[in-house]
Structure formats: C-alpha cells, structure tokens
Design a protein around this motif. Structure first.
Motif, PDB file in Angstrom:
ATOM      1  N   GLU B 194       0.791  -1.019  -0.239  1.00  0.00           N
ATOM      2  CA  GLU B 194       0.141   0.035  -0.100  1.00  0.00           C
ATOM      3  C   GLU B 194       0.781   1.330  -0.003  1.00  0.00           C
ATOM      4  O   GLU B 194       0.658   2.312  -0.725  1.00  0.00           O
ATOM      5  N   GLU B 221      -4.971  -4.176  -2.716  1.00  0.00           N
ATOM      6  CA  GLU B 221      -6.521  -4.311  -2.628  1.00  0.00           C
ATOM      7  C   GLU B 221      -6.825  -5.698  -2.402  1.00  0.00           C
ATOM      8  O   GLU B 221      -7.826  -5.983  -1.368  1.00  0.00           O
ATOM      9  N   ILE B 223      -5.137  -7.804  -0.518  1.00  0.00           N
ATOM     10  CA  ILE B 223      -4.767  -7.859   0.943  1.00  0.00           C
ATOM     11  C   ILE B 223      -5.711  -7.438   1.781  1.00  0.00           C
ATOM     12  O   ILE B 223      -6.227  -8.231   2.851  1.00  0.00           O
ATOM     13  N   LYS B 224      -6.149  -6.341   1.355  1.00  0.00           N
ATOM     14  CA  LYS B 224      -7.216  -5.644   2.425  1.00  0.00           C
ATOM     15  C   LYS B 224      -8.422  -6.591   2.613  1.00  0.00           C
ATOM     16  O   LYS B 224      -9.001  -6.265   3.642  1.00  0.00           O
ATOM     17  N   ILE B 225      -8.741  -7.218   1.755  1.00  0.00           N
ATOM     18  CA  ILE B 225     -10.220  -7.815   1.892  1.00  0.00           C
ATOM     19  C   ILE B 225      -9.614  -9.487   2.092  1.00  0.00           C
ATOM     20  O   ILE B 225     -10.755 -10.195   1.938  1.00  0.00           O
ATOM     21  N   GLN B 226      -8.556  -9.656   2.461  1.00  0.00           N
ATOM     22  CA  GLN B 226      -8.312 -11.095   2.517  1.00  0.00           C
ATOM     23  C   GLN B 226      -8.582 -11.812   1.107  1.00  0.00           C
ATOM     24  O   GLN B 226      -9.118 -13.245   1.161  1.00  0.00           O
ATOM     25  N   GLY B 227      -8.318 -11.236   0.009  1.00  0.00           N
ATOM     26  CA  GLY B 227      -8.670 -11.959  -1.076  1.00  0.00           C
ATOM     27  C   GLY B 227      -7.590 -13.051  -1.511  1.00  0.00           C
ATOM     28  O   GLY B 227      -6.255 -12.851  -1.008  1.00  0.00           O
ATOM     29  N   ILE B 228      -7.873 -13.683  -2.483  1.00  0.00           N
ATOM     30  CA  ILE B 228      -6.902 -14.827  -2.818  1.00  0.00           C
ATOM     31  C   ILE B 228      -6.103 -14.330  -4.198  1.00  0.00           C
ATOM     32  O   ILE B 228      -6.853 -13.840  -5.303  1.00  0.00           O
TER      33      ILE B 228
END
Lengths: 409, 409
Positions: B194, B221, B223-228
């Motif tokens: 970030e 972005e 990481i912020k939503i714990q996305g894969i």
C-alpha cells in the motif's frame, strides 16, 4: 568538528587587495579543519594558500590537501565534478563533523557541483558564497597569482579586525530532504507509521530525526502488539474504557486504510467486549468458568428460560453456552429493551455472517457489503460512547498525533 | 520536436574564435526549435545570437525568445533561477517534444538550476555541457561581446564542417527517481504494498509506472479484503487449500512485519480451519447447524462420550457445543493418536490463552511470549503442509512478487 571543504580557484588566496573566497570563509567561520581540493593548475600555489590561511590572526586550523587532484580537462565538466566532489565530501561526513562547502572558488562547474551537493545530495552540509569586494562581476580585474605572497598578505585589506563580512550562507531547501518529506507526508496521511519510520531510518541528517524516529517507533511498535498508546494509558479513563477506546481507534484507522478484513474481525470483538463489560458492571450477569463468560443463571433464571426457549424454537438446546455478542444483545433486549445501545447493535449483527466468512471460513470479503461495514464502524463508536464516558477529543487521537509529527517534519 | 532551451551568457554566441556553448549545442544537435532565455544583461545581443545561430550551414531553426527576462540581480540566486527555469521548461514539456537544456551558459546558479532540473525534477529532459576549446578554465581569455558579429562569425574556427564536437551529455541518474526508488525498495522489503503504491501514485514520469501501479494496487487491494491473489486463485490447488495457503501467507507476512496481535488472532482461525477441513474430509465428523460446526454424534458416539467425560472431569457438562480448535485436537488425538499433525498442534494450544487476551480482552500482547508465537507460526506451516498437498514454491509467493516488482523499479 567544523570542516571547510574548498576547491582552489584563480582568485584564491588573495586578489585585488582582498581575501579570495576560500580565505574569506576561513576568516569568518574559523573552521578547525580546512580541506583543500586542488586542480592540476592550482597545485603550484598550495604553499601560498597555506601561508595566507595562517596569516589570519589567532587562528591555527589543521590544513590538509585531499589526495585527489582535479584534472585540468575535467574542471569544466559538470557531472564529473559533481561525482568527484560528492565522493570527497562523503569521506568527511560523519555525525561529529559539521561540513561547510565553498560555493565561490574555482570553475563555474565546480561551484555548480558544490551547490548541487548542498541542495540535492543526502549530505547535511552547509554551503557558503562570498561576494566580490565590489559586489559585482570580477570581469576586467587582474589576477594576482604571480605576486609575492608576503606582499599580498601585507596589503590584504581584509586582514584586519574590522573586515567586512562578505559571506552568504545558502539556506535554501535541500531537494532530497524535501522529496523525502513529501513522501513521508503521503505515508503519514495513511497512518502508516511503520513505513514513515523505515524511511526515516534510512536517512542521514534529517532535521529532528532523533525525536521523529522515537515518536514513530513508539507508535508503530505499540500498534503491532495492540498496546495502549502512552497518552491514553496515562489518562484517567478506566482500564476497560482504555482497552475499548484503543480497539476502536485501531479499527477506525484500519477502516481509513481500507483494511476491511481486519476491521470486520475486530469489530465484533470490540462490541462483545463493551457489552460484556456493561452487562457485568450493571447487572453482575456473568460467571466465568475457565476464563470464559457464562450466564449467571442462578441470579437470572428468567434469562436462562428465555435462552432455552429461543434454542427450542430453532430445534436446538441451550446448555450454559459460552456467552457471545448475540447472547449479550439478547440479554440487553431482555433487561433494558429501550436502551440506546440497541439502536446500534443491529448494525453489528448485520455483518456477523460476513464477518464469520472472513474470520473462520478464511474467505475474501465481498466489497458489495462495504456499506454495511461502514455503518457497523459508525455503530461501534456510538456503542462505545453510550457505554463509557469518553471525551470527544480522544477520537482525533491519530490525527492529533499526525499533526504533532508533521510539526517535526 | 527537438527543442533546445538555453540561457544566454557572456561567452555566447562566440568567444575566442570558437562557438560559445549555445551555438555549439545548436551546431551539434541541430534542434528544430531554440528557446533563448535572456537576462537583462544579455538582451542587447539577441540579434547577434540569432545571426550566429543562422550562420550554421544548411540549418534554419525556429528561434524564439522566452517572454520572461531574468533580472540581473536574480541570476545569481539559485532558488529564483530554479523556480523560474523550471517554470519555463515546464511550458515546453509535452509528449511530442524532446527538450535539451544547456548546462554551460550563464551564471553558476543558472547552470546549477538547469542541472537540478535535469537531475531532480520530474521532467524527462536531456542536458548538454560544452567544454571550452582549450579544455580548461577560460581564465585570462577576453570576452568578445563588443566585437562585430559578422567578423566573429567569419573568424569562428568551429564554423566549418570538420569542427570538433565539444558537447557532453549529462547521463547521470535522476536523483529524484533514484531517491524514490530507494524509498520504494525499503517499503517493498517490508511488504508494504500500500505504501509503495501511494508513493508511486504521487510520481510523474517514473519508468514502468503504469505496470507498477497496477501490480501494486492489485496486491494491496487483495490483501485488504483477504482476497486470494490471482496466481494462487488460478492454480490447481483446491479452494480449501487456496484459502488455507493464503491465510498462512498473510500470517507469515504479518509476522515478518512484526504485527504480532494480528498474527495471534489469525493463527488460531487458520489451524481451526485446517483441522475442521481435514477431519470432515477424512471422517465426515461434522454436522453444521446454523452454519456452525457440531460433532456428528450419531456417527461418533464414542467421541461424544469422551467429550462428556472431559467436561465432567472439569465439573462441567458437554451438550453439543460448537466445535473449535481444542475440540478438533481432541478428536484427532482420539482418531489418529500418531498423526504428524499432533506434533505441532501443541504449539498452537500453547498460545491460545495469550491469543484470547488479545482477541477478546483487547489487551496488549506481552512481548515475553514472542518466542511462543514464532514457534506457533512455524507449527502452523507444518500443519498446513501435513494437511494439503501444497508445493514448496508457493511459500515464497510474496518474495517472488517482490522480485517481480523490483525488476520493474
């Protein structure tokens, strides 16, 4: 130690019955050490320069000649001079040394390079210009390089106690520091204290660096362990209020940074903590087994009955379960159905499923639920305010901290 | 269009039977347009300069004089020159224009300012120096400002086809980009995507900026939503393996960043997720009520009996509780007492109390427990490896990503 670093130009050491720039800076600043950088063409007059410097009354500097001799065919190549002189200046930089560069001696390219070192390098140096005695171009005024040095010293009008100070220190911004400052401000605006600290940690000679680093390391290390910042810890708030406030401020900061997964996970814990604390303080409603909260069923058999009924309606059984957010909300609805808190607990319940998908099923947060998270963050603040007596000024804690840090930048 | 921007100095246009720097750069580079920046003092010789430029054979540049005249008392003030010249250069910058700055004409402050524009501004310009004909200082060589321009042109030794090229382009690094690069590398080494993105976002004309920003915004972005992350999402790993791997990589990254509170909270969820998944896949041991995992007691009455006995030993009762980490470990101990996983689950159990203090009591993590957290992170990786078939290369995911980004920096 104060060190003057100067190239030696045609005007040095004495010209037109006045100090050349090198001699003049030495006379005004009286540095303990003088480093002379000679070109092939100025090398011959080294002894004259030394003699002139030693003619300054009550002053005995250490005078050294740098090992490197500037080649005649390089003194007018700007980038070569910049690289060479940067290197030399770098050799004398240290925490103990206060380095002064001469901005007037030698070729325009050497002068420009010294200027650039002062303005764009990382070095924290000072740079001094010397005006000509007539305060305008030297064009048309002869050089005195061939004259006898003793005569020149004898007839030097600056060589007296009431000489006119013609130095002028270049106090302009350093572009390197300025750029770093801009970068730090961007990171600070994002509350990224760790990043600000890391960048400062790589800086040499940044103003206020010690205080800045201490402040930033403190807050960064505190956040990493969910510690209570000193100001909050030293406040008169109860320890529960401090914990809850700190948790809320962390959530809000993460929300502003966009760390939604993190916000979701922590929100529930915060509201659970506040409700547990409130219900226990007001109604002594909890008994702890193995550090886990359970309903004080002896004191509240009617709530127990309610829980059992709720479970039965869902085809389940209730057996002294560990209390959690949803139970606390039920208890509050039962005991104080008109409590302010209940205006906001719904917003927390609304995100509970999404929260569990992130926390327990390790799934990605779906941004379509962003508005609900935003409402829940707002609700958590209202719940905090309704449960503890926390003055409004605490909610600008991180923005106040940023202002404090900005003042030092 | 190639545009030469140059101040006009005392050496311009011709001195000592040779081109001054402005004329010489024009002769070598033959720019289509020449922008002359006059000072009050050079204004008088504008026509001479134009005439000299037009004397270059087979060359008819567009010659314009910038509207701004540098004041005599400002040409030796660096800050003013930097601001003024930056402004002028900015007016000629565009995607179509290739701007060349003269690094030799006029005062040292003007030269330094031009150099600074080349080296520290965001402008993507080129800067050219010109050596003196004798390749050394001009000292003692008179100016020819008063002489007849036609005679000067006639006797200019450079005004012939086999003239010696005395230009030298400054190819040095741009300090601003270099400093920014250093800062970005520091932040990248801390996996602070970030922060890297925010700093890049404030840059103009940084190499590869579009690709860099896209890559960094993507990962930040995500990481912020714990996305894969895309690479993991597109792999052949099962969706459960992807979730677990992603969660582990986030934990490890946070551990390296020192975010211990965060690590503690997530570690338990990860191991709980892995064990739940493993036990259910292998033994079909779970029934879900309200999305919550409960023991499949019909199929495993012996485990139910065990749970009831355990509870009784603690003076409690077991009634179809929601399963959690500790229950899963008990189940595994019961079903596969020699399973590899059990070598590591102890390390997770060890931090459970500390974890609950941080997660539920909102307390600060006590750094004296740091070693236990470190062991638990290591253990969680072993548990992950023992439960899913995840190739080792996935564990350098963020370091590989950093290498990719570094290549673009």
């Amino acid at each position: 130690m104060q060190i003057l670093i100067s190239a030696v130009g045609d005007t040095d050491p004495i010209r037109n019955f006045h100090d050349g720039p090198l001699l003049h800076i030495a006379r005004v600043y009286r540095p303990e050490k003088i480093v002379l950088i000679h070109s092939e063409r100025s090398l011959d007059k080294h002894e004259k320069v030394v003699k002139a410097l030693q003619s300054i009354k009550d002053y005995a500097p250490e005078i050294v000649q740098d090992d490197l001799i500037l080649k005649n065919d390089e003194v007018s190549i700007f980038d070569t001079m910049y690289a060479t002189l940067s290197n030399i200046v770098g050799n004398y930089m240290s925490d103990e040394n206060d380095v002064i560069l001469s901005l007037t001696s030698a070729t325009p390219q050497i002068i420009s390079a010294m200027f650039a070192i002062n303005r764009i390098s990382d070095f924290n140096v000072r740079a001094v210009q010397v005006a000509t005695p007539q305060k305008s171009s030297n064009e048309g005024i002869g050089y005195d390089n061939e004259k006898d040095i003793d005569v020149l010293i004898e007839t030097n009008l600056d060589n007296q106690s009431d000489f006119e100070d013609r130095t002028h220190e270049d106090k302009g911004i350093n572009f390197s520091q300025d750029l770093t400052k801009r970068n730090l401000n961007i990171l600070l605006a994002n509350y990224d204290y760790e990043a600000v600290f890391k960048l400062l940690d790589s800086q040499k000679g940044f103003p206020n660096i010690k205080k800045l680093k201490k402040t930033l390391e403190n807050i960064s290390e505190t956040i990493k362990i969910q510690g209570i910042p000193e100001k909050i810890a030293n406040s008169k708030l109860s320890s529960q209020a401090q914990n809850a406030l700190n948790s809320y401020l962390n959530i809000e900061r993460n929300y502003k940074q966009g760390n939604i997964a993190e916000v979701l996970i922590r929100l529930k814990s915060l509201v659970e903590y506040i409700l547990e604390n409130y219900l226990n303080e007001q109604f002594n409603i909890i008994v702890y087994t193995d550090n886990k909260p359970h309903l004080n069923a002896e004191k509240y058999p009617d709530i127990l009955a309610k829980f059992q009924e709720n479970a039965k309606n869902k085809g389940q059984e209730y057996h002294d379960n560990i209390l959690n957010l949803l139970y606390y909300i039920n208890i509050l609805e039962f005991l104080e159905p008109k409590h302010d808190l209940l205006n906001y607990t719904g917003k927390i319940k609304e995100i509970n499923n999404v929260r569990n998908q992130v926390a327990h099923s390790l799934q990605a947060f779906d941004r379509k639920n962003l508005k609900n998270v935003s409402s829940a963050v707002y609700a958590s603040k209202q719940i905090l305010l309704a449960s503890f007596n926390i003055d409004n000024h605490w909610f600008s804690f991180y923005d106040d901290l940023n202002q404090e840090i900005k003042k030092l930048l």
